[in-house]
Structures are given as structure tokens and as C-alpha cells.
Design an enzyme around this catalytic site. Structure first.
Site, PDB file in Angstrom:
ATOM      1  N   ILE A   1       0.833  -1.209   0.000  1.00 61.43           N
ATOM      2  CA  ILE A   1       0.000   0.000   0.000  1.00 61.43           C
ATOM      3  C   ILE A   1       0.868   1.260   0.000  1.00 61.43           C
ATOM      4  O   ILE A   1       0.630   2.201  -0.755  1.00 61.43           O
ATOM      5  CB  ILE A   1      -0.929  -0.013   1.246  1.00 61.43           C
TER       6      ILE A   1
ATOM      7  N   LYS B   1      -2.759  -0.737  16.617  1.00 60.96           N
ATOM      8  CA  LYS B   1      -3.436   0.201  15.712  1.00 60.96           C
ATOM      9  C   LYS B   1      -4.364   1.150  16.484  1.00 60.96           C
ATOM     10  O   LYS B   1      -4.506   2.318  16.102  1.00 60.96           O
ATOM     11  CB  LYS B   1      -4.217  -0.558  14.638  1.00 60.96           C
TER      12      LYS B   1
ATOM     13  N   SER C   1      -3.398   2.835   9.451  1.00 60.68           N
ATOM     14  CA  SER C   1      -3.891   2.026  10.561  1.00 60.68           C
ATOM     15  C   SER C   1      -4.666   0.828  10.016  1.00 60.68           C
ATOM     16  O   SER C   1      -4.225   0.187   9.050  1.00 60.68           O
ATOM     17  CB  SER C   1      -4.750   2.928  11.471  1.00 60.68           C
TER      18      SER C   1
END
Ligand code: COA
Length: 289
Positions: A34, A175, A157
Site C-alpha cells: 500500500i 493500531k 492504521s
């Protein structure tokens, strides 16, 4: 009737090509997945970047690929986010090369599936140290520069801690801490012109995390209101918005980018059988349990 599936969108269809011209991004965890996609997309809109991680060889290769695909500069600088001294060195390398830092992405993370009974104290600590302490260390090392540029933070997160998710105690705790830390940063630093926000990605296809952590045969369309697995470009587009001047009055938020999944999430392993008899689900999980 089949469910509607919105397509992932190219950032160039929405954002100006030189949106981040002259800006500098510092990203932990940018070697792959990501964060790589966010860095690549921001570079394709003009940013110069530094990517930070433990794997020096992999970082160098990713930086070369990023420069090739975007025409911008990318500095690979290796550091373990658990070590403040190594991060300070990575920040120094970045400032020596570019003269400043405008944007920071705290994206370095670790994960594996394990119930509390098989998590050692050290295993729990390893993930909290990478995800939460690593985020804190990154903030501490970069903040003087981000203050100077009136810049912005983005933390990657998750949504798994919104409810109790078996096998994820360590990541859920880490997280939740990241979300809280971002809120405090937003409030403490807002008066100095620094913003801090969180993106909570849902299930994103073609990432190492997804391929290791989801049960075999899981069908995204049954669990996601917007009908498909996420794409890394869905997260990159959200990141572009949060770093852009259009988000100048947005700080202290958590933006779930998950096709609505967290509102209807079902446990993807059978409950409670997967906890009472872990052996029975070993075959459903890719990788080690
Ligand atoms: N189940 C239970 N415990 C595990 C585990 C698993 N699947 N994987 C690691 N651990 C434990 C180790 O046994 C060790 O605990 P111990 O000292 O009591 O034996 C502790 O976690 C630290 O593991 P180690 O691999 O030595 O730490 P590390 O700092 O080198 O790396 C991770 C930590 C999380 C990065 C590592 O486990 C890993 O490589 N995970 C996969 C990659 C990854 O998470 N990528 C991110 C995608 S979301």
C-alpha cells in the site's frame, strides 16, 4: 440482480498532475504494498520522496523503480523504526538531500495471525514496537522539519480493532494506539500548522498482508457493501486528498477506506470453532498459524 461494483480510479482523473511539485515526502514502509503505491502516486503528482525500511537491498530496488515510473527523485534510506537513532539518521539523509520534509507517512507495520495463548510477550511487543512505537519514533524524528514546512502526517492504521477480531490482539492494540497518537498530534501541533490524519484500509487486493492473512476462498463481494476487494489506488487517492490543500481544515480524523466493510464485517473464520479447535482451521489459513 448482481451488486454494483465501482471501478478503482486513476489519480490523474481527479488531481492536478503537479499537485505536489516542490514538496518532499518521508515514508516508512514504502518499499512495498500500500505505501509503495501511495509514494508512487504522490511522485507522479510531483513529490520527491524518501522511503524507509529494514531491507536496504529491497529499498534500493523499489526507489529505482519509483524514479523510473514517475520521473521524480526517490531516496532509499534504511532504518528500523524501532530504533530512534536509525530514524534520526534517515531523516538527516532526507534533509541533506532535499533540504526539508513536508509530508510524512507512518506506514511500517508487522502482522501475523496468532491467538493470545500462543503469543509470547515478545511477539506482542514486536508488533506494538513496530506499529506504535515506530510511529512515535517517526513523529519525534520528523516533527521539527514538518513544523517548519507547516506540513502533514498520515498514519496507516486498520479497521480490525473497531471490534474484537480473534488472532489479532497484538495488531488491534497497536493500531488503536496509532489512532490515539494521531489525534493527540493533531491537537498539540494544529496551532503550529501541522495536520495529522489516519487512513484505515479495509481488505486490499494484491498485498502481502492480504495474501498471508485471509482465509483461502474468502469472497470479498459477500462482505463488502461496495462489492469488491480494495485496490492500492483506492488508498493512494485518499492519501492524495488528505495531503492536498483541499484538506487544509481536516485534522485528527480517521478515514476508513474499505468499501463500507467495517459496518457489516463478519468473522471470516468460523466462530467459535476456530478458537476452540484451532487445528480444524489450519487448512483455511494461508501461511503459519
Ligand atoms: N505466531 C506466533 N508468534 C510469532 C509469529 C507467529 N506467526 N511470528 C513471529 N512470532 C514471534 C516470534 O516467535 C518472536 O517471539 P519469541 O521471541 O517469544 O519467540 C516474536 O514474534 C518476534 O519475532 P521475530 O520474527 O524475531 O521479530 P522481528 O522483529 O524480526 O519481526 C515481524 C517481527 C512481525 C515483522 C515478523 O514476525 C514478520 O516478518 N512478519 C511477517 C511480515 C509482515 O508482518 N509484513 C507486514 C504485512 S501486514
Amino acid at each position: 440482480m448482481s451488486a454494483y461494483k465501482p471501478q478503482a480510479s486513476d489519480s490523474k482523473a481527479t488531481f492536478k498532475h503537479d499537485l505536489f511539485k516542490g514538496k518532499v515526502l518521508f515514508c516508512t514502509g514504502g518499499r512495498s504494498g500500500i505505501c509503495y503505491k501511495i509514494v508512487e502516486t504522490m511522485m507522479s503528482h510531483g513529490v520527491d520522496a524518501a522511503i524507509v525500511g529494514r531491507d536496504a537491498k529491497g529499498l534500493a530496488e523499489s526507489a529505482m523503480n519509483l524514479e523510473k515510473s514517475t520521473g521524480q527523485r526517490c531516496l532509499p534510506t534504511s532504518a528500523d523504526v524501532r530504533d530512534p537513532k536509525q530514524l534520526e539518521k534517515a531523516v538527516k539523509d532526507t534533509v541533506d538531500k532535499y533540504g526539508k520534509i513536508d509530508f510524512v507517512i507512518c506506514g511500517a507495520a508487522g502482522n501475523f495471525l496468532a491467538p493470545i495463548t500462543s503469543l509470547s510477550s515478545n511477539a506482542f511487543k514486536a508488533v506494538v514496537d513496530i506499529d506504535l512505537l515506530g510511529t512515535y519514533n517517526t513523529i519525534k524524528a520528523t516533527l521539527p522539519y514538518v513544523r517548519e514546512s507547516h506540513g502533514s502526517y498520515l498514519h496507516i492504521s486498520a479497521t480490525l480493532h473497531y471490534r474484537g477480531l480473534p488472532y489479532q490482539a497484538h495488531v488491534s492494540a497497536a493500531k488503536a494506539g496509532v489512532d490515539a497518537l494521531s489525534n493527540v498530534l493533531a491537537v498539540e501541533e494544529g496551532p503550529r500548522g501541522v495536520r495529522s490524519n489516519v487512513i484505515a484500509p479495509g481488505p486490499i487486493g494484491n498485498t502481502e498482508g492480504m495474501s498471508r492473512l485471509t482465509p483461502k476462498g474468502w469472497q470479498a463481494q459477500n462482505d463488502i457493501p461496495l462489492g469488491r476487494m480494495g485496490d492500492t489506488s483506492d488508498i493512494a487517492n485518499a492519501a492524495l486528498f488528505l495531503f492536498s490543500p483541499a484538506a487544509n481544515w481536516i485534522t485528527g480524523t480517521v478515514l476508513a477506506v474499505d468499501g463500507g466493510e467495517n459496518h457489516i464485517r463478519q468473522l471470516s473464520l468460523p466462530y467459535p470453532q476456530s478458537l476452540l479447535d484451532p487445528e480444524s482451521v489450519k487448512g483455511l489459513i494461508k501461511g503459519k498459524l
